[in-house]
Design a protein around this motif. Structure first.
Motif, short mmCIF file in Angstrom:
data_model
loop_
_atom_site.label_atom_id
_atom_site.label_comp_id
_atom_site.label_asym_id
_atom_site.label_seq_id
_atom_site.Cartn_x
_atom_site.Cartn_y
_atom_site.Cartn_z
N THR A 42 1.24 -0.06 84.39
CA THR A 42 1.57 0.14 85.81
C THR A 42 2.81 -0.70 86.10
N ILE A 43 3.73 -0.12 86.85
CA ILE A 43 4.93 -0.86 87.24
C ILE A 43 4.95 -1.01 88.75
N PHE A 44 5.06 -2.27 89.22
CA PHE A 44 5.18 -2.54 90.65
C PHE A 44 6.60 -2.98 90.97
N SER A 45 7.11 -2.49 92.09
CA SER A 45 8.33 -3.08 92.65
C SER A 45 8.00 -4.52 93.02
N PRO A 46 8.94 -5.46 92.84
CA PRO A 46 8.64 -6.87 93.14
C PRO A 46 8.79 -7.21 94.62
N ILE A 47 9.06 -6.19 95.46
CA ILE A 47 9.40 -6.43 96.87
C ILE A 47 8.15 -6.31 97.74
N CYS A 48 7.90 -7.37 98.49
CA CYS A 48 6.72 -7.41 99.37
C CYS A 48 6.80 -6.30 100.41
N THR A 49 5.67 -5.64 100.62
CA THR A 49 5.65 -4.52 101.55
C THR A 49 5.66 -4.97 103.02
N HIS A 50 5.54 -6.29 103.25
CA HIS A 50 5.58 -6.78 104.63
C HIS A 50 7.03 -6.83 105.12
N LEU A 51 7.81 -7.82 104.62
CA LEU A 51 9.20 -7.93 105.09
C LEU A 51 10.20 -8.08 103.95
N GLY A 52 9.77 -7.82 102.73
CA GLY A 52 10.75 -7.72 101.65
C GLY A 52 10.98 -8.94 100.79
N CYS A 53 10.18 -10.01 100.93
CA CYS A 53 10.32 -11.14 100.00
C CYS A 53 9.84 -10.70 98.61
N HIS A 54 10.15 -11.52 97.61
CA HIS A 54 9.65 -11.23 96.26
C HIS A 54 8.33 -11.98 96.06
N PHE A 55 7.30 -11.24 95.74
CA PHE A 55 6.00 -11.88 95.51
C PHE A 55 5.89 -12.30 94.05
N LYS A 56 4.87 -13.11 93.76
CA LYS A 56 4.66 -13.64 92.39
C LYS A 56 3.22 -13.40 91.97
N TRP A 57 3.00 -13.46 90.68
CA TRP A 57 1.64 -13.42 90.13
C TRP A 57 1.13 -14.84 90.02
N ASN A 58 -0.08 -15.07 90.53
CA ASN A 58 -0.69 -16.39 90.41
C ASN A 58 -1.77 -16.31 89.33
N PRO A 59 -1.53 -16.91 88.16
CA PRO A 59 -2.50 -16.79 87.06
C PRO A 59 -3.81 -17.51 87.35
N GLN A 60 -3.80 -18.50 88.28
CA GLN A 60 -5.04 -19.21 88.61
C GLN A 60 -5.98 -18.31 89.42
N THR A 61 -5.42 -17.71 90.48
CA THR A 61 -6.26 -16.87 91.34
C THR A 61 -6.35 -15.43 90.80
N ARG A 62 -5.43 -15.08 89.88
CA ARG A 62 -5.27 -13.72 89.36
C ARG A 62 -5.02 -12.72 90.50
#
Ligand code: FES
Length: 177
Positions: free
Chosen positions: A102-122
């Motif tokens: 699966t490929i996700f755009s890295p752009i937040c659907t709220h206002l366009g910031c770049h979100f990250k993956w948090n390996p602790q919370t998954r």
């Protein structure tokens, strides 16, 4: 009495020069208008919602671990008016099997910031206003109005190719910009 034809000729020559100058100014104005209009025409063409997208290679599927989101950077050539430049873009890839991702755009659907993956919370998390998504892109927190945006992709000879596109932010529907 015979009149002198010279002043008449001078007047005629002046009128011809004037009309030639008017014609030249008209041609020059049209050329300047055309040159200045090119960036606008290009912008309109480039922003047309149905413009043709092309696949860009973003990485090797064999380099990904199953169930482990990975951000993949790639170079893209961008044309903005007269300016052509190489920019670095990224996508999030989640491998499900040796030939499924699966490929996700890295752009937040709220206002366009770049979100990250948090390996602790998954979870995927946006640093700007705290939106949170599951690994499969469902919203579970924050103001994001819709799930993460998936991007069209294909896999050929182990390489992942993505069609980069942007979507409007801040709305619940996925609408191409
Ligand atoms: S831009 Fe991501 S939560 Fe607002």
């Amino acid at each position: 009495m015979q009149t002198d034809p010279l002043p008449e000729k001078i007047e005629q020559g002046t009128a011809e020069r004037r009309s030639f100058l008017k014609w030249m100014i008209g041609v020059l104005s049209a050329m300047i208008g055309l040159v200045m209009g090119i960036p606008y025409i290009r912008t309109v063409i480039n922003s047309a919602p149905l413009r043709k997208l092309s696949y860009v290679e973003v990485g090797d599927i064999n380099a990904l671990s199953i169930g482990q989101p990975q951000d993949l950077n790639f170079q893209a050539r961008v044309t903005d008016a007269f300016l052509r430049q190489e920019v670095t873009r990224s996508v999030w890839a989640i491998k499900h099997s040796p030939d499924e991702v699966t490929i996700f755009s890295p752009i937040c659907t709220h206002l366009g910031c770049h979100f990250k993956w948090n390996p602790q919370t998954r979870h995927f998390e946006c640093p700007c206003h705290g939106s949170v998504w599951t690994i499969d892109g469902k919203v579970i927190g924050g103001p994001a109005p819709r799930p993460l945006d998936t991007l069209p992709h294909k896999i050929e000879n182990g390489k992942i190719y993505v069609e980069w596109e942007r979507f409007q932010v801040g709305i619940s529907e996925k609408v191409r910009v």
